[in-house]
Write a protein that holds these residues in place. Structure first.
Motif, PDB file in Angstrom:
ATOM      1  N   LEU A  56       0.798  -1.220   0.000  1.00 35.02           N
ATOM      2  CA  LEU A  56       0.000   0.000   0.000  1.00 35.02           C
ATOM      3  C   LEU A  56       0.835   1.277   0.000  1.00 35.02           C
ATOM      4  N   GLY A  57       2.149   1.142   0.193  1.00 38.59           N
ATOM      5  CA  GLY A  57       2.979   2.329   0.275  1.00 38.59           C
ATOM      6  C   GLY A  57       2.970   2.914   1.674  1.00 38.59           C
ATOM      7  N   ARG A  58       3.701   4.011   1.821  1.00 38.16           N
ATOM      8  CA  ARG A  58       3.797   4.639   3.129  1.00 38.16           C
ATOM      9  C   ARG A  58       2.470   5.332   3.473  1.00 38.16           C
ATOM     10  N   PRO A  59       1.932   5.123   4.677  1.00 36.48           N
ATOM     11  CA  PRO A  59       0.666   5.765   5.043  1.00 36.48           C
ATOM     12  C   PRO A  59       0.832   7.270   5.168  1.00 36.48           C
ATOM     13  N   GLN A  60      -0.258   7.985   5.015  1.00 36.80           N
ATOM     14  CA  GLN A  60      -0.229   9.432   5.167  1.00 36.80           C
ATOM     15  C   GLN A  60       0.045   9.839   6.612  1.00 36.80           C
ATOM     16  N   GLU A  61      -0.334   8.975   7.538  1.00 33.07           N
ATOM     17  CA  GLU A  61      -0.097   9.290   8.938  1.00 33.07           C
ATOM     18  C   GLU A  61       0.026   7.988   9.723  1.00 33.07           C
ATOM     19  N   ILE A  62       0.963   7.972  10.660  1.00 29.69           N
ATOM     20  CA  ILE A  62       1.123   6.834  11.568  1.00 29.69           C
ATOM     21  C   ILE A  62       0.796   7.315  12.978  1.00 29.69           C
ATOM     22  N   GLN A  63      -0.228   6.741  13.572  1.00 23.10           N
ATOM     23  CA  GLN A  63      -0.681   7.132  14.904  1.00 23.10           C
ATOM     24  C   GLN A  63      -0.298   6.052  15.902  1.00 23.10           C
ATOM     25  N   THR A  64       0.186   6.475  17.048  1.00 17.23           N
ATOM     26  CA  THR A  64       0.568   5.537  18.106  1.00 17.23           C
ATOM     27  C   THR A  64      -0.316   5.765  19.326  1.00 17.23           C
ATOM     28  N   ILE A  65      -0.960   4.696  19.775  1.00 14.44           N
ATOM     29  CA  ILE A  65      -1.820   4.745  20.960  1.00 14.44           C
ATOM     30  C   ILE A  65      -1.179   3.854  22.007  1.00 14.44           C
ATOM     31  N   SER A  66      -0.610   4.446  23.024  1.00 14.40           N
ATOM     32  CA  SER A  66       0.116   3.697  24.040  1.00 14.40           C
ATOM     33  C   SER A  66      -0.804   3.382  25.208  1.00 14.40           C
TER      34      SER A  66
END
Length: 639
Positions: A56-66
């Motif tokens: 899919l290629g690099r995502p537009q945003e990577i979100q981290t939920i800790s």
């Protein structure tokens, strides 16, 4: 002025910081959703992070939920009273492809894919998915158009969702959820892992858990619950993701109830049934084990164990889809139509006999010359007379009555939905009204509305005991009662009720009908009124001669018989046919009649009915006024 300058500078800074659109828009690659492999553009639940980026290629945003890890040791003797968080909460990493309408959620650390969301309809900030299905399914598509191509994969359905399974791997398996909008259009496709739990309809178990298991055994099989606490003498725990709630008694009593909410449950049945099965399929499988049934509920025993203490209760929605399943331990309560008693208590039983059979009562209330006692454990309600020196009911105080104040039983009622252990013998509460009528035909002496009245020989009992079974409009039984019954025959030609007619002396009225439930004098009209509330009869007495001048029968309450070819459930047409030779006048709501059909000179009768033809009341009355003003407002003069 300063504020305006600051606003202009802020807007200019934001405009400079915002990315400028390129001269040529970058085309968004089309996604391919495969409902056989449970992938989107080759990315599935078993894909790695590298495979996702490659496909899919690099995502537009990577979100981290800790989330912090929390470990708790829970033993059988250490169960807190307050709600606690889950034992473990893993962090999550979200790959957000806003322009492609795809969201992928992975576990933080291990990188395992937890779920994949494909937004068929835009859900800001996610745009509409650009792509199509690998299968011959168009986009957009309605849920009715997906039933045929996905029939073999759908294992659970709801009004706004289809649930598809890829295989039967345990304990986790891949699943797909197709969500639909309120008007039936596909709005989202979700691939996720789910628990593959199993319900045993024959052995009465859920995920290996059975009635009588210890609380520690529950924790071993299901893990720590999302919420739990203590209610009375039992522990209660809820597993929200699995849709399971368990109640277990203290002091070694073990599990007494398991409730499964099917909207949240993932898995299947040990028997050849699916979660898409409707009520008819469950009825066919359970067969002779069913002891109660109504429109939205089935109650059955354990397989091969009639009258088992463990019960299976299935609740259905308006589409006959399984809505809730409950496995519980309840006491068997026998409604014996031969001996005319419930749980060993019959009409006429003493307070001591009722106490030995049923134990202590719960709620209570005082009624005319008696008490109503509730026994919640059996789901019964007893109406008794009063004992002691005050049978008329002049008891003071609000304290619960002592057993010495309670007289013999006059009536026993059971609401079937409130008594899940209630079963009938020899007639079953799993039969509809038509089936019940066929099996008990020789015992039925009256059919009034949605109720059947039964006696031992099929004739109205004279100061005896009758069984009354009430049904809902769909024909399923809702209640059963055993109560005192006395037949009050009505003679439409002689104008009498149980021998009481116009001109009968007041003393004779009480001898024939008994003491009235309510008696009052109307001084203005110089009359007395005797009301028999349970029988639906009102008798008006002319006080000077102390004789009857009017009788009113409320047909909604009346349960007696007729000398003529009529019943308490007869309609206006049947009354008109039976009284044809006696009717002298009629309109759209009344029939007026005399014993010989001639115009009245001293007494007449009237039948009043509603617009749909049901009879409201029957009236016998004198017409002449003996003395000036003596009977005004309760009689009428000749025309």
């Amino acid at each position: 002025m300063f504020v305006e300058c600051l606003s202009i500078l802020t807007a200019a800074a934001l405009a400079a910081a915002a990315p400028r659109p390129s001269a040529t828009a970058t085309p968004v690659p089309a996604a391919a959703i495969d409902l056989d492999r449970f992938t989107v553009s080759g990315v599935g639940l078993e894909s790695t992070a590298g495979q996702i980026l490659e496909a899919l290629g690099r995502p537009q945003e990577i979100q981290t939920i800790s989330a912090a890890l929390e470990e708790k040791d829970l033993s059988e003797d250490d169960i807190p009273l307050e709600k606690r968080p889950p034992e473990r909460m893993r962090g999550q990493v979200v790959y957000a492809y806003f322009n492609r309408g795809i969201r992928i959620v992975l576990e933080e650390g291990e990188g395992k894919v937890e779920r994949i969301d494909c937004f068929i309809d835009p859900s800001p900030p996610y745009a509409r998915l650009t792509g199509s299905f690998v299968q011959p399914i168009p986009i957009p598509v309605r849920h009715v158009d997906m039933l045929r191509p996905l029939a073999r994969q759908i294992y659970k359905d709801r009004r706004t969702a289809f649930f598809l399974r890829k295989d039967d791997r345990a304990p986790l398996r891949e699943a797909a959820v197709l969500s639909f909008s309120a008007d039936g259009w596909l709005s989202r496709v979700t691939f996720r892992w789910e628990e593959n739990l199993e319900i045993d309809l024959d052995g009465l178990g859920v995920a290996g858990l059975r009635l009588g298991d210890s609380p520690q055994r529950v924790l071993e099989l299901l893990g720590p619950p999302d919420a739990y606490g203590v209610r009375g003498r039992a522990y209660a725990g809820t597993w929200q993701r699995e849709g399971i709630r368990v109640v277990a008694g203290k002091r070694g009593a073990g599990v007494s109830r398991i409730t499964v909410h099917m909207a949240d449950f993932d898995g299947g049945f040990a028997q050849p049934l699916t979660l898409t099965a409707r009520k008819d399929a469950f009825r066919e499988h359970l067969g002779g084990r069913i002891y109660q049934e109504e429109m939205a509920r089935i109650c059955a025993y354990r397989e091969g164990e009639p009258l088992s203490p463990g019960k299976l209760v299935l609740a259905f929605d308006e589409d006959d889809r399984l809505h809730m399943l409950r496995i519980e331990r309840t006491e068997n309560v026998r409604a014996d139509f031969d001996r005319r008693e419930i749980a060993g208590v019959g009409v006429g039983a003493s307070a001591a006999e009722a106490r030995r059979a049923l134990g202590p009562f719960g709620k209570w209330r005082a009624v005319r010359r008696g008490f109503v006692l509730a026994f919640p454990r059996q789901g019964l309600r007893l109406t008794t007379a009063r004992a002691g020196d005050d049978p008329a009911g002049r008891r003071d105080g609000k304290a619960a009555p002592r057993w010495g104040e309670i007289g013999p039983v006059r009536r026993i009622d059971a609401q079937i939905k409130d008594s899940r252990g209630l079963y009938g013998a020899p007639f079953s509460f799993a039969d509809t009204m038509d089936d019940f009528r066929k099996k008990a035909g020789r015992r039925i002496f009256l059919e009034k509305g949605d109720a059947l009245f039964l006696s031992e020989d099929g004739r109205p009992p004279d100061r005896g005991v009758a069984a009354v079974v009430t049904f809902d409009p769909a024909g399923w039984p809702t209640a059963v009662a055993f109560r005192e019954f006395r037949d009050l025959p009505v003679d439409m030609k002689a104008f009498t009720v149980a021998g009481v007619g116009l001109g009968t002396h007041a003393d004779e009225v009480q001898r024939l009908l008994g003491r009235p439930d309510r008696a009052r004098a109307i001084a203005r009209d110089n009359v007395a009124v005797f009301s028999y509330l349970d029988e639906g009869i009102m008798v008006v007495i002319e006080r000077m001669g102390r004789t009857v001048c009017k009788i009113v029968i409320d047909m909604e309450l009346f349960e007696g018989s007729f000398v003529q070819d009529l019943t308490a459930d007869s309609n206006a047409d049947e009354f008109e046919k039976a009284l044809h030779a006696q009717i002298y006048k009629a309109d759209e709501k009344n029939l007026w009649f005399t014993p010989d059909g001639a115009r009245p000179t001293w007494e007449d009768g009237a039948v009043s009915f509603g617009l749909t033809g049901e009879v409201d009341r029957i009236t016998f009355q004198t017409l002449a006024v003996k003395k000036d003003g003596l009977l005004r407002e309760i009689t009428r003069e000749l025309d």
